[in-house]
Scaffold this motif. Structure first.
Motif, short mmCIF file in Angstrom:
data_model
loop_
_atom_site.label_atom_id
_atom_site.label_comp_id
_atom_site.label_asym_id
_atom_site.label_seq_id
_atom_site.Cartn_x
_atom_site.Cartn_y
_atom_site.Cartn_z
N GLY A 21 0.82 -1.20 0.00
CA GLY A 21 0.00 0.00 0.00
C GLY A 21 0.85 1.25 0.00
O GLY A 21 2.07 1.18 0.14
N PRO A 22 0.25 2.41 -0.13
CA PRO A 22 1.00 3.65 -0.23
C PRO A 22 1.77 4.00 1.02
O PRO A 22 2.69 4.79 0.99
N ARG A 23 1.41 3.43 2.18
CA ARG A 23 2.12 3.74 3.41
C ARG A 23 3.18 2.70 3.74
O ARG A 23 3.71 2.68 4.84
N SER A 24 3.50 1.81 2.79
CA SER A 24 4.54 0.82 3.01
C SER A 24 5.89 1.47 2.70
O SER A 24 6.24 1.66 1.55
N PHE A 25 6.64 1.82 3.74
CA PHE A 25 7.90 2.54 3.55
C PHE A 25 9.01 1.54 3.26
O PHE A 25 9.68 1.08 4.17
N SER A 26 9.20 1.19 2.00
CA SER A 26 10.21 0.20 1.69
C SER A 26 11.60 0.80 1.55
O SER A 26 12.58 0.07 1.55
N TRP A 27 11.70 2.14 1.40
CA TRP A 27 13.04 2.72 1.34
C TRP A 27 13.58 2.85 2.76
O TRP A 27 12.98 3.48 3.61
N PRO A 28 14.74 2.24 3.04
CA PRO A 28 15.25 2.26 4.42
C PRO A 28 15.52 3.66 4.92
O PRO A 28 16.20 4.46 4.27
N GLY A 29 14.96 3.96 6.09
CA GLY A 29 15.15 5.25 6.72
C GLY A 29 13.98 6.20 6.55
O GLY A 29 13.84 7.16 7.31
N ILE A 30 13.12 5.94 5.57
CA ILE A 30 11.97 6.81 5.35
C ILE A 30 11.04 6.80 6.56
O ILE A 30 10.58 7.86 7.03
N ALA A 31 10.74 5.62 7.07
CA ALA A 31 9.85 5.54 8.23
C ALA A 31 10.46 6.23 9.44
O ALA A 31 9.78 6.93 10.20
N GLU A 32 11.77 6.03 9.63
CA GLU A 32 12.46 6.65 10.76
C GLU A 32 12.48 8.17 10.62
O GLU A 32 12.38 8.90 11.62
N LEU A 33 12.60 8.65 9.40
CA LEU A 33 12.56 10.10 9.17
C LEU A 33 11.17 10.63 9.52
O LEU A 33 11.05 11.68 10.18
N ALA A 34 10.14 9.92 9.13
CA ALA A 34 8.77 10.35 9.42
C ALA A 34 8.52 10.41 10.92
O ALA A 34 7.78 11.28 11.41
N ARG A 35 9.16 9.48 11.67
CA ARG A 35 8.95 9.44 13.13
C ARG A 35 9.90 10.37 13.88
O ARG A 35 9.83 10.44 15.11
N GLY A 36 10.79 11.03 13.20
CA GLY A 36 11.72 11.94 13.85
C GLY A 36 12.90 11.26 14.50
O GLY A 36 13.60 11.88 15.31
N GLU A 37 13.16 10.00 14.13
CA GLU A 37 14.27 9.27 14.74
C GLU A 37 15.60 9.57 14.05
O GLU A 37 16.67 9.30 14.60
N VAL A 38 15.54 10.08 12.82
CA VAL A 38 16.73 10.54 12.11
C VAL A 38 16.40 11.90 11.50
O VAL A 38 15.23 12.26 11.32
N ASP A 39 17.44 12.63 11.15
CA ASP A 39 17.26 13.96 10.57
C ASP A 39 17.37 13.96 9.05
O ASP A 39 16.88 14.89 8.40
N ALA A 40 18.03 12.96 8.49
CA ALA A 40 18.28 12.96 7.05
C ALA A 40 18.38 11.53 6.54
O ALA A 40 18.81 10.62 7.26
N VAL A 41 17.97 11.35 5.28
CA VAL A 41 17.98 10.04 4.62
C VAL A 41 18.45 10.22 3.18
O VAL A 41 17.97 11.12 2.47
N TYR A 42 19.37 9.38 2.76
CA TYR A 42 19.71 9.32 1.33
C TYR A 42 18.65 8.49 0.63
O TYR A 42 18.22 7.44 1.12
N ALA A 43 18.21 8.96 -0.55
CA ALA A 43 17.22 8.21 -1.31
C ALA A 43 17.45 8.42 -2.79
O ALA A 43 18.08 9.40 -3.21
N LYS A 44 16.96 7.49 -3.58
CA LYS A 44 17.06 7.64 -5.03
C LYS A 44 15.91 6.92 -5.72
O LYS A 44 15.30 5.99 -5.17
N GLY A 45 15.61 7.35 -6.94
CA GLY A 45 14.67 6.64 -7.79
C GLY A 45 13.21 7.01 -7.60
O GLY A 45 12.83 7.76 -6.70
N ALA A 46 12.38 6.44 -8.48
CA ALA A 46 10.98 6.82 -8.55
C ALA A 46 10.18 6.43 -7.32
O ALA A 46 9.32 7.18 -6.86
N ARG A 47 10.42 5.23 -6.77
CA ARG A 47 9.66 4.82 -5.58
C ARG A 47 9.98 5.75 -4.41
O ARG A 47 9.11 6.10 -3.61
N ALA A 48 11.22 6.16 -4.31
CA ALA A 48 11.59 7.07 -3.22
C ALA A 48 10.91 8.43 -3.39
O ALA A 48 10.55 9.07 -2.40
N VAL A 49 10.72 8.86 -4.64
CA VAL A 49 9.97 10.11 -4.88
C VAL A 49 8.57 9.99 -4.30
O VAL A 49 8.09 10.87 -3.58
#
Length: 347
Positions: free
Chosen positions: A174-202
């Protein structure tokens, strides 16, 4: 051209690629690989015992166009592969942060908590960790900073699989399945920054309202965005190349043909990419821009080999390779040269 049935000691030709723009992926989706080579199997659809060969390349009839971390890791561990092509495709490499974080550029990363995917079971399947580490290094370099200037926070990485590589969502996710590592942690405020790439990360960045702090693609120096997919290798088993060079040449010829087709068919390329990356049209348009469809042709230029050498050296220093890799010995130039001649003769 020999048909698949005439190839001794090879039960089937297999093709595997990551969910990213590749000319070989286009050639497969357009039906050209099947027309030329017969019933080409897609490793993504193979049983697990074969699908894992995406990472170790222990499959005689396999053509692999994908991230360089697994390809280099396999070679460093003794896989009998040859490098027959390299591509370079800009595909939205960024550092994401939360709105209002105060981080608005590379200099703002100093002291930040940055997501770093945990080690996986093997070096090859630890490519998300390698990607994040090198992507962050590239961003920090722009501000004269080093990896020592941030605090890395280990995050879980999704279990790598051929069907969900490099951030692609599992089927049915589903749309809330955060498969890019670190995205969920960024949303929860557990990290400040995440490297990401590609269309799914967009797509996933949009879902959590993340913003881009550093756009690596915007920097004029390509070396700052050398990573798992830049440059991206095409590899084959050495025995396949030795015993059936015509098969390798035919594969590369269809890849070059597809790259030619792509240059004049942006809409068609984006349609195929949306299917392969399981992303929306907006994500594909954002991730792949600046005329990417005109530059899908593989080559073995000195520039691309030098960029791959930067990646190889980085991976060796940070423990992603079992041993050094002799790039010059890995390269096999003749198949691509012959493929160009084949395509020219057919024009």
């Amino acid at each position: 051209m020999s048909s698949i049935g005439k190839i001794d000691k090879i039960d089937k030709i297999w093709f595997t690629r990551c969910p990213v723009p590749t000319a070989s992926g286009l050639a497969y989706n357009l039906g050209w690989l099947t027309e030329e080579l017969g019933d080409v199997g897609v490793l993504q659809d193979a049983p697990p015992e074969l699908a894992d060969r995406h990472f170790d390349h222990q499959l005689l009839g396999l053509f692999r166009e994908g991230g360089n971390v697994p390809a280099l890791a396999a070679r460093s561990e003794g896989a009998q592969t040859r490098l027959v092509g390299l591509t370079w495709i800009e595909e939205w490499q960024v550092i994401l942060v939360r709105p209002g974080s105060g981080i608005t550029g590379a200099a703002g990363l100093k002291g930040a908590r940055v997501a770093l995917p945990a080690w996986a079971a093997t070096r090859a399947t630890s490519f998300p960790r390698a990607m994040a580490l090198h992507g962050v290094k590239g961003a920090l370099t722009q501000a004269g900073l080093t990896l020592d200037d941030v605090t890395f926070v280990e995050v879980a990485q999704p279990q790598p699989s051929v069907g969900a590589l490099a951030g692609a969502a599992p089927l049915g996710a589903g749309p809330r399945s955060f498969s890019w590592p670190g995205i969920a942690e960024l949303a929860r405020g557990e990290v400040d920054a995440v490297y990401a790439k590609g269309a799914r990360a967009v797509d996933q960045a949009r879902e959590i309202g993340a913003v881009v702090a550093v756009d690596l693609d915007a920097h004029p120096d390509r070396r700052t965005r050398v990573n798992n997919g830049t440059p991206r290798p095409i590899t084959v088993h050495e025995q396949l190349l030795t015993d059936h060079p015509d098969v390798v040449v035919a594969f590369l010829a269809q890849t070059l043909r597809a790259a030619d087709w792509a240059a004049d068919n942006l809409d068609g390329v984006r349609t195929i990419l949306a299917q392969e990356t399981r992303s929306g049209a907006e994500g594909v348009a954002t991730a792949y821009r600046n005329g990417f469809h005109t530059s899908l042709h593989p080559d073995l230029s000195q520039e691309r080999l030098d960029l791959l050498r930067i990646q190889k050296d980085f991976l060796l220093v940070h423990g992603f390779l079992a041993a050094d890799v002799d790039l010059d010995a890995w390269v096999a130039r003749e198949p691509l040269e012959q493929a160009r001649l084949t395509l020219k003769a057919a024009a």
